[in-house]
Design a protein around this motif. Structure first.
Motif, PDB file in Angstrom:
ATOM      1  N   THR A 183      -4.136  -8.644  -9.190  1.00 52.18           N
ATOM      2  CA  THR A 183      -4.621  -7.619  -8.992  1.00 52.18           C
ATOM      3  C   THR A 183      -4.717  -7.968  -7.582  1.00 52.18           C
ATOM      4  OG1 THR A 183      -5.659  -7.464 -10.639  1.00 52.18           O
ATOM      5  CG2 THR A 183      -6.659  -5.692  -8.708  1.00 52.18           C
ATOM      6  N   PHE A 184      -3.401  -6.387  -7.005  1.00 50.15           N
ATOM      7  CA  PHE A 184      -3.775  -6.819  -5.334  1.00 50.15           C
ATOM      8  C   PHE A 184      -2.997  -5.514  -4.868  1.00 50.15           C
ATOM      9  CE2 PHE A 184       0.412  -8.928  -6.684  1.00 50.15           C
ATOM     10  CZ  PHE A 184       1.053  -7.850  -5.937  1.00 50.15           C
ATOM     11  N   LYS A 185      -2.955  -5.143  -3.502  1.00 47.41           N
ATOM     12  CA  LYS A 185      -1.999  -4.509  -2.593  1.00 47.41           C
ATOM     13  C   LYS A 185      -1.617  -4.384  -2.002  1.00 47.41           C
ATOM     14  CE  LYS A 185      -6.933  -1.879  -1.979  1.00 47.41           C
ATOM     15  NZ  LYS A 185      -7.553  -1.332  -1.739  1.00 47.41           N
ATOM     16  N   GLY A 186      -0.888  -3.362  -1.233  1.00 46.05           N
ATOM     17  CA  GLY A 186       0.508  -4.070  -0.680  1.00 46.05           C
ATOM     18  C   GLY A 186      -0.675  -4.047   0.979  1.00 46.05           C
ATOM     19  N   CYS A 187       0.291  -3.819   2.423  1.00 40.13           N
ATOM     20  CA  CYS A 187      -0.439  -4.717   3.269  1.00 40.13           C
ATOM     21  C   CYS A 187      -1.157  -2.889   3.716  1.00 40.13           C
ATOM     22  CB  CYS A 187       0.811  -4.634   4.565  1.00 40.13           C
ATOM     23  SG  CYS A 187       0.110  -4.422   5.857  1.00 40.13           S
ATOM     24  N   GLN A 188      -1.940  -3.458   4.117  1.00 42.30           N
ATOM     25  CA  GLN A 188      -3.296  -1.549   4.810  1.00 42.30           C
ATOM     26  C   GLN A 188      -2.275  -1.699   6.336  1.00 42.30           C
ATOM     27  OE1 GLN A 188      -4.645  -0.284   2.143  1.00 42.30           O
ATOM     28  NE2 GLN A 188      -3.575  -1.653   1.223  1.00 42.30           N
ATOM     29  N   SER A 189      -2.381  -2.602   7.393  1.00 46.12           N
ATOM     30  CA  SER A 189      -1.547  -1.788   8.127  1.00 46.12           C
ATOM     31  C   SER A 189      -2.594  -2.519   9.182  1.00 46.12           C
ATOM     32  CB  SER A 189      -0.976  -0.679   8.446  1.00 46.12           C
ATOM     33  OG  SER A 189      -0.447  -0.634   9.146  1.00 46.12           O
ATOM     34  N   CYS A 190      -3.911  -2.540   9.105  1.00 43.23           N
ATOM     35  CA  CYS A 190      -4.661  -2.930   9.238  1.00 43.23           C
ATOM     36  C   CYS A 190      -4.534  -3.895  10.784  1.00 43.23           C
ATOM     37  CB  CYS A 190      -6.226  -3.184   8.463  1.00 43.23           C
ATOM     38  SG  CYS A 190      -6.309  -5.222   8.318  1.00 43.23           S
TER      39      CYS A 190
ATOM     40  N   LEU B  23       5.874  -9.142  -0.742  1.00 40.14           N
ATOM     41  CA  LEU B  23       6.167  -9.497   0.768  1.00 40.14           C
ATOM     42  C   LEU B  23       5.702  -8.732   1.672  1.00 40.14           C
ATOM     43  CD1 LEU B  23       9.616 -10.555  -0.791  1.00 40.14           C
ATOM     44  CD2 LEU B  23       8.593 -11.740  -0.052  1.00 40.14           C
ATOM     45  N   ASP B  24       5.930  -7.710   1.736  1.00 44.32           N
ATOM     46  CA  ASP B  24       4.950  -6.628   2.177  1.00 44.32           C
ATOM     47  C   ASP B  24       3.148  -7.290   3.209  1.00 44.32           C
ATOM     48  OD1 ASP B  24       6.494  -4.508   3.039  1.00 44.32           O
ATOM     49  OD2 ASP B  24       5.429  -3.244   1.154  1.00 44.32           O
ATOM     50  N   ARG B  25       2.989  -8.098   2.216  1.00 40.37           N
ATOM     51  CA  ARG B  25       1.717  -8.423   2.955  1.00 40.37           C
ATOM     52  C   ARG B  25       1.769  -9.907   3.608  1.00 40.37           C
ATOM     53  NH1 ARG B  25      -3.148  -7.462   0.065  1.00 40.37           N
ATOM     54  NH2 ARG B  25      -3.999  -9.374   0.544  1.00 40.37           N
TER      55      ARG B  25
END
Length: 178
Positions: free
Chosen positions: A39-46, A94-96
């Motif tokens: 369970t994971f999200k893509g990069c949040q660009s923080c 890969l975005d992460r």
């Protein structure tokens, strides 16, 4: 040798999963990561990772995995071909990787690390994978990873016969690369 096998397929019985499990037999000490089980999200660009020179601060299943990747000698990345590209699960993963470069945009991977990419696809023409293999080559090289791609054509969604036929050839290419 520290090896990660990263399976980007959602199908547990598909060709990509067959390849991942077959390579786990070759590298029993490897860490197998089935992205669809996480369970994971893509990069949040923080930008927290770059500003603070840390790894990703998003608290999900990748929090402990991403820091481990930079010590790998070999990353074996596997994906089915979806519309001429990698799976959505692999793209989010890969975005992460944004956090795998430091504040000066220098790769955190150790020198000499390698990425061996395997794409399984239904199409008979290997060129159908060129968009994905060329894109991933640029990603790998941006992280100073040596890169090699291997495409297995003719992999039906319900049939692993072609992957079974090509697994010895794939292992030979992997041996030559490593």
């Amino acid at each position: 040798m520290k090896v990660f096998i990263i399976n980007g397929s959602p199908r547990k019985e598909g060709s990509s999963s067959f390849v991942a499990n077959s390579l786990l037999e070759k590298y029993p000490e490897a860490n197998l990561i089935n992205l669809n089980d996480l369970t994971f999200k893509g990069c949040q660009s923080c930008f927290s990772c770059r500003k603070n020179n840390t790894f990703c601060v998003v608290n999900d299943d990748l929090k402990d995995i991403l820091p481990e990747l930079v010590d790998a000698d070999l990353l074996i990345v596997i994906s089915p071909n979806y519309y001429g590209f990698i799976s959505g699960q692999l793209k989010l993963f890969l975005d992460r990787w944004y956090c795998l470069k430091d504040a000066n945009r220098v790769s955190k991977f150790k020198n000499g690390a390698k990425m061996f990419f395997v794409m399984t696809q239904g199409a008979q023409n290997r060129d159908h994978a060129s968009l994905a293999t060329n894109w991933l080559k640029k990603i790998a090289e941006g992280f100073n990873l040596k890169y090699y791609a291997y495409v297995i054509p003719g992999c039906g969604s319900e049939n692993v016969d072609m992957a079974k036929m090509k697994i010895d050839d794939l292992k030979m290419h992997l041996n030559m690369f490593v």
